[in-house]
Motif scaffolding. Structure first.
Motif, PDB file in Angstrom:
ATOM      1  N   PRO A 212       0.923  -1.560   0.154  1.00  0.00           N
ATOM      2  CA  PRO A 212       0.212  -0.381  -0.274  1.00  0.00           C
ATOM      3  C   PRO A 212       0.841   1.084   0.096  1.00  0.00           C
ATOM      4  O   PRO A 212       0.000   2.609  -0.500  1.00  0.00           O
ATOM      5  CB  PRO A 212      -0.540   0.080   0.930  1.00  0.00           C
ATOM      6  N   LEU A 213       1.755   1.079   0.704  1.00  0.00           N
ATOM      7  CA  LEU A 213       2.716   2.282   0.634  1.00  0.00           C
ATOM      8  C   LEU A 213       4.232   1.697   0.468  1.00  0.00           C
ATOM      9  O   LEU A 213       4.638   0.522   0.838  1.00  0.00           O
ATOM     10  CB  LEU A 213       3.164   3.169   2.136  1.00  0.00           C
ATOM     11  N   PHE A 214       4.926   1.660  -0.937  1.00  0.00           N
ATOM     12  CA  PHE A 214       5.438   1.676  -1.988  1.00  0.00           C
ATOM     13  C   PHE A 214       6.799   1.859  -0.857  1.00  0.00           C
ATOM     14  O   PHE A 214       7.379   3.315  -1.349  1.00  0.00           O
ATOM     15  CB  PHE A 214       5.688   1.332  -2.886  1.00  0.00           C
ATOM     16  N   PRO A 215       8.233   0.992   0.313  1.00  0.00           N
ATOM     17  CA  PRO A 215       9.561   1.228   0.252  1.00  0.00           C
ATOM     18  C   PRO A 215      10.319   1.926  -0.326  1.00  0.00           C
ATOM     19  O   PRO A 215      10.539   1.431  -1.685  1.00  0.00           O
ATOM     20  CB  PRO A 215       9.238   0.457   1.224  1.00  0.00           C
ATOM     21  N   TYR A 216      10.938   2.982  -0.711  1.00  0.00           N
ATOM     22  CA  TYR A 216      12.041   3.629  -1.104  1.00  0.00           C
ATOM     23  C   TYR A 216      11.704   4.143  -2.559  1.00  0.00           C
ATOM     24  O   TYR A 216      12.339   4.447  -2.925  1.00  0.00           O
ATOM     25  CB  TYR A 216      12.727   2.508  -2.006  1.00  0.00           C
TER      26      TYR A 216
ATOM     27  N   ALA B 126      -5.576  19.356   5.328  1.00  0.00           N
ATOM     28  CA  ALA B 126      -4.420  18.048   5.231  1.00  0.00           C
ATOM     29  C   ALA B 126      -5.177  16.739   4.114  1.00  0.00           C
ATOM     30  O   ALA B 126      -5.170  16.127   5.334  1.00  0.00           O
ATOM     31  CB  ALA B 126      -2.703  18.052   5.172  1.00  0.00           C
ATOM     32  N   LEU B 127      -4.821  16.644   3.240  1.00  0.00           N
ATOM     33  CA  LEU B 127      -5.783  15.133   2.838  1.00  0.00           C
ATOM     34  C   LEU B 127      -4.410  15.081   2.628  1.00  0.00           C
ATOM     35  O   LEU B 127      -3.799  15.350   0.899  1.00  0.00           O
ATOM     36  CB  LEU B 127      -6.749  16.020   1.591  1.00  0.00           C
ATOM     37  N   LEU B 128      -3.738  13.429   2.948  1.00  0.00           N
ATOM     38  CA  LEU B 128      -2.407  13.126   2.182  1.00  0.00           C
ATOM     39  C   LEU B 128      -2.865  11.069   1.998  1.00  0.00           C
ATOM     40  O   LEU B 128      -3.619  10.997   2.557  1.00  0.00           O
ATOM     41  CB  LEU B 128      -1.715  12.524   3.039  1.00  0.00           C
ATOM     42  N   THR B 129      -2.339  10.970   1.358  1.00  0.00           N
ATOM     43  CA  THR B 129      -2.423   9.320   0.963  1.00  0.00           C
ATOM     44  C   THR B 129      -2.090   8.992   2.590  1.00  0.00           C
ATOM     45  O   THR B 129      -2.322   7.605   2.792  1.00  0.00           O
ATOM     46  CB  THR B 129      -2.177   8.489  -0.864  1.00  0.00           C
ATOM     47  N   HIS B 130      -0.534   8.814   2.438  1.00  0.00           N
ATOM     48  CA  HIS B 130       0.404   7.966   3.196  1.00  0.00           C
ATOM     49  C   HIS B 130       0.509   8.703   4.795  1.00  0.00           C
ATOM     50  O   HIS B 130       1.211   9.674   4.404  1.00  0.00           O
ATOM     51  CB  HIS B 130       1.732   7.574   2.492  1.00  0.00           C
ATOM     52  N   GLY B 131       0.134   8.309   4.976  1.00  0.00           N
ATOM     53  CA  GLY B 131       0.758   9.344   7.119  1.00  0.00           C
ATOM     54  C   GLY B 131       1.324   8.542   7.306  1.00  0.00           C
ATOM     55  O   GLY B 131       1.160   7.287   8.236  1.00  0.00           O
ATOM     56  N   VAL B 132       2.968   8.727   7.145  1.00  0.00           N
ATOM     57  CA  VAL B 132       4.204   7.710   7.764  1.00  0.00           C
ATOM     58  C   VAL B 132       4.486   7.964   9.336  1.00  0.00           C
ATOM     59  O   VAL B 132       4.193   7.601  10.211  1.00  0.00           O
ATOM     60  CB  VAL B 132       4.759   8.081   6.229  1.00  0.00           C
ATOM     61  N   PHE B 133       4.252   9.789   9.439  1.00  0.00           N
ATOM     62  CA  PHE B 133       4.713  10.790  10.532  1.00  0.00           C
ATOM     63  C   PHE B 133       5.415   9.767  11.275  1.00  0.00           C
ATOM     64  O   PHE B 133       5.252   8.864  12.241  1.00  0.00           O
ATOM     65  CB  PHE B 133       3.133  10.403  11.605  1.00  0.00           C
ATOM     66  N   SER B 134       6.871  10.043  11.014  1.00  0.00           N
ATOM     67  CA  SER B 134       7.761   8.907  11.897  1.00  0.00           C
ATOM     68  C   SER B 134       8.128  10.669  12.580  1.00  0.00           C
ATOM     69  O   SER B 134       8.253  11.674  12.699  1.00  0.00           O
ATOM     70  CB  SER B 134       8.915   8.938  10.609  1.00  0.00           C
TER      71      SER B 134
ATOM     72  N   THR C 261      -4.969   8.060   4.211  1.00  0.00           N
ATOM     73  CA  THR C 261      -5.457   6.443   4.213  1.00  0.00           C
ATOM     74  C   THR C 261      -4.696   5.894   5.603  1.00  0.00           C
ATOM     75  O   THR C 261      -3.603   6.021   5.674  1.00  0.00           O
ATOM     76  CB  THR C 261      -5.485   5.861   2.568  1.00  0.00           C
ATOM     77  N   ASN C 262      -5.442   4.751   6.018  1.00  0.00           N
ATOM     78  CA  ASN C 262      -4.132   3.592   6.418  1.00  0.00           C
ATOM     79  C   ASN C 262      -4.096   2.747   5.419  1.00  0.00           C
ATOM     80  O   ASN C 262      -3.440   1.711   5.986  1.00  0.00           O
ATOM     81  CB  ASN C 262      -5.338   2.995   6.992  1.00  0.00           C
ATOM     82  N   SER C 263      -2.843   3.318   4.724  1.00  0.00           N
ATOM     83  CA  SER C 263      -1.756   2.310   3.560  1.00  0.00           C
ATOM     84  C   SER C 263      -0.724   1.983   4.641  1.00  0.00           C
ATOM     85  O   SER C 263      -0.723   0.929   4.825  1.00  0.00           O
ATOM     86  CB  SER C 263      -1.059   3.719   2.533  1.00  0.00           C
ATOM     87  N   VAL C 264      -0.905   2.858   5.526  1.00  0.00           N
ATOM     88  CA  VAL C 264      -0.021   2.449   6.857  1.00  0.00           C
ATOM     89  C   VAL C 264      -0.728   1.950   8.294  1.00  0.00           C
ATOM     90  O   VAL C 264      -1.516   3.379   8.727  1.00  0.00           O
ATOM     91  CB  VAL C 264       1.251   3.471   6.531  1.00  0.00           C
ATOM     92  N   PRO C 265      -0.175   1.525   9.633  1.00  0.00           N
ATOM     93  CA  PRO C 265      -0.323   1.611  10.288  1.00  0.00           C
ATOM     94  C   PRO C 265      -1.102   3.142  10.868  1.00  0.00           C
ATOM     95  O   PRO C 265      -0.542   3.973  11.215  1.00  0.00           O
ATOM     96  CB  PRO C 265      -0.318   0.212  11.320  1.00  0.00           C
ATOM     97  N   GLN C 266      -2.574   3.190  11.295  1.00  0.00           N
ATOM     98  CA  GLN C 266      -2.816   4.803  11.770  1.00  0.00           C
ATOM     99  C   GLN C 266      -3.443   4.555  13.562  1.00  0.00           C
ATOM    100  O   GLN C 266      -3.549   5.656  14.072  1.00  0.00           O
ATOM    101  CB  GLN C 266      -3.938   5.221  11.138  1.00  0.00           C
ATOM    102  N   GLU C 267      -3.731   3.365  13.703  1.00  0.00           N
ATOM    103  CA  GLU C 267      -3.898   3.418  15.311  1.00  0.00           C
ATOM    104  C   GLU C 267      -3.170   4.666  16.577  1.00  0.00           C
ATOM    105  O   GLU C 267      -3.490   5.150  17.491  1.00  0.00           O
ATOM    106  CB  GLU C 267      -4.358   2.432  15.859  1.00  0.00           C
TER     107      GLU C 267
END
Ligand SMILES: O=P(O)(O)OC[C@H]1O[C@H](OP(=O)(O)OP(=O)(O)O)[C@H](O)[C@@H]1O
Length: 441
Positions: free
Chosen positions: A91-95, A372-380, A398-404
């Motif tokens: 869902p989120l492509f690394p690199y 802000a509307l984003l596809t991937h919320g990485v939030f590191s 979106t929850n392309s990466v875990p958001q809990e």
């Protein structure tokens, strides 16, 4: 229920695996995926994959490198277990932010002299200038190296002492008030040289520039430093492991698909974001869609055009420039947002520096509300603290990466469910149906 299909999940996003499995009516494949104490992965697939169409779901957030190696091991295990076809669902492509060119934002290292070391109002394009008759020797020439190194030393001492020949240091110009609120790490204190962590914003750090300037002048003649082209390697590793097909969403660089010699289906998060705007923003046609950098302009204008909305662009200035009223040091607004609701659209937020700084600029330019509307919320790192302390009123991902965990820490965060989109894409790939039809509206 879809027949002859196997859904195998990695450890990166168990909730998404569950949603996709439930939507398809296929229980997730039983497996053991653990780590030896040394850190190596151990995989045991407990259901047969012989002759099956296997979909392995593993997203790119969290422990990116571990998750990626696990994915390669899972692909390889399915291939050697006689799977008919193996599709990696990322869902989120690394690199995908480093497909080929060096990630360093000042461009290919050493292609140009990085800085005029005596002043802070340089640009990378113009320095060192071509020497003319009677003018002092360019710093880039071999016999200018000694002098340059002395000056570099001097410049670095001046930076440490806070001296700058009457020119205000750039970092203090651009430091957002909320960064200190987020524990003081921010751009300033997260420099690669101090922490080993590189962010998109390190190109704005004078200490980094100074280091690069040193490298430039110390490089061996004829030797051009380069950085790893990780995106190419990642694409090769997936295909070497045995992937027959890739499904992903909103690749940072859509042309990254061309790095694969297997089919890549790049799904669009656009439909989800558009629907959110239509259903949740009153009088949305009066609002302005804003791209927080030029790289995302195409993505943002696509939504603005579809919804017949106004568009504005924030130019994320790569080069340090003198500050004017119109410029938020390194960000410049093109468009009018006075008394408007602004909707920032981007593919991802990692440190959240881009969206929080954009929000600050938009409010300064008269915006009444900023989402802000984003596809991937990485939030590191401290991205969530930064958002909490920022001018942003809401962040939708979106929850392309875990958001809990992010949701627990950030009251401004709202999450759009992406599982059914991936389930439908898997169903279509399995039956050989069109993927683009998924996005016709
Ligand atoms: O949350 P942050 O750490 O600020 O990172 C997010 C930004 O990084 C990416 O763009 P990038 O800066 O790589 O530039 P590009 O769009 O020009 O490729 C992305 O499109 C965001 O704009």
């Amino acid at each position: 229920m879809v027949r002859n299909i196997v859904v195998l999940g990695g450890n990166s996003h168990p909730q998404l695996v569950e949603i996709v499995s439930n939507t398809l009516g296929v229980p997730p494949c039983q497996r053991i995926l653990k780590k030896f104490s040394v850190g190596e992965s151990r995989l045991e697939i407990q259901d047969s994959v012989r002759g099956k169409d296997v979909y392995i779901i593993q997203s790119g957030g969290g422990k990116v490198n571990d998750n990626f190696v696990d994915l390669c091991i899972m692909i390889s295990a399915c291939k050697t277990g006689s799977a008919k076809r193996v599709t990696a669902v990322l869902p989120l492509f690394p690199y995908s932010r480093q497909p080929d060119v060096p990630y360093n934002k000042i461009g290919a290292p050493l292609a140009k002299a990085p800085t005029d070391i005596n002043r802070c109002d340089f640009t990378f394009e113009s320095r060192p200038s071509t020497p003319g008759p009677g003018q002092p020797q360019s710093l880039g020439l071999p016999n200018g190296i000694d002098g340059a190194q002395k000056k570099l030393g001097k410049a670095s001492i001046e930076q440490q002492n806070g001296l700058s020949n009457g020119i205000t240091p750039r970092r203090s110009d651009t430091l957002d008030s909320h960064q200190s609120a987020s524990g003081g790490r921010g751009r300033g204190s997260s420099s690669a040289s101090q922490t080993g962590v590189f962010t998109t914003h390190d190109y704005q750090d004078p200490t980094i520039l100074s280091k690069e300037a040193k490298n430039f002048f110390q490089a061996k003649p004829g030797y051009k430093q380069w950085v790893a082209q990780a995106g190419t390697l990642v694409a090769d590793l997936l295909t070497c492991a045995g992937a027959d097909h890739i499904i992903t969403m909103d690749l940072h660089d859509p042309q990254y698909q061309g790095f694969f010699d297997i089919p890549v289906d790049n799904l669009y998060g656009k439909a989800l974001l558009k629907r959110y705007i239509q259903q949740n923003i009153p009088d949305f046609k009066e609002a302005v869609i804003v791209s927080p950098d030029a790289g995302g302009a195409k993505r943002a204008t696509a939504i603005a055009d579809d919804l017949n909305m106004e568009f504005a662009l924030i130019h994320k200035e790569r080069r340090p420039t003198r500050i004017t009223d119109r410029q938020n040091a390194t960000m410049m607004l093109v468009g009018d947002v006075t008394n408007k609701v602004c909707i920032l659209v981007d593919d991802l937020a990692d440190t959240s520096n881009t969206i929080t700084r954009a929000a600050k600029l938009l409010k300064k330019e008269g915006a009444t509300q900023v989402l802000a509307l984003l596809t991937h919320g990485v939030f590191s790192g401290d991205a969530i603290a930064r958002i909490n302390a920022s001018a942003l009123d809401k962040v939708v991902v979106t929850n392309s990466v875990p958001q809990e965990e992010h949701c627990r820490l950030c009251p401004k965060l709202e999450v759009l469910e992406v599982g059914p989109v991936f389930a439908e894409a898997i169903r279509r790939v399995h039956h050989g149906e069109s993927i683009s039809a998924l996005f016709w509206e």
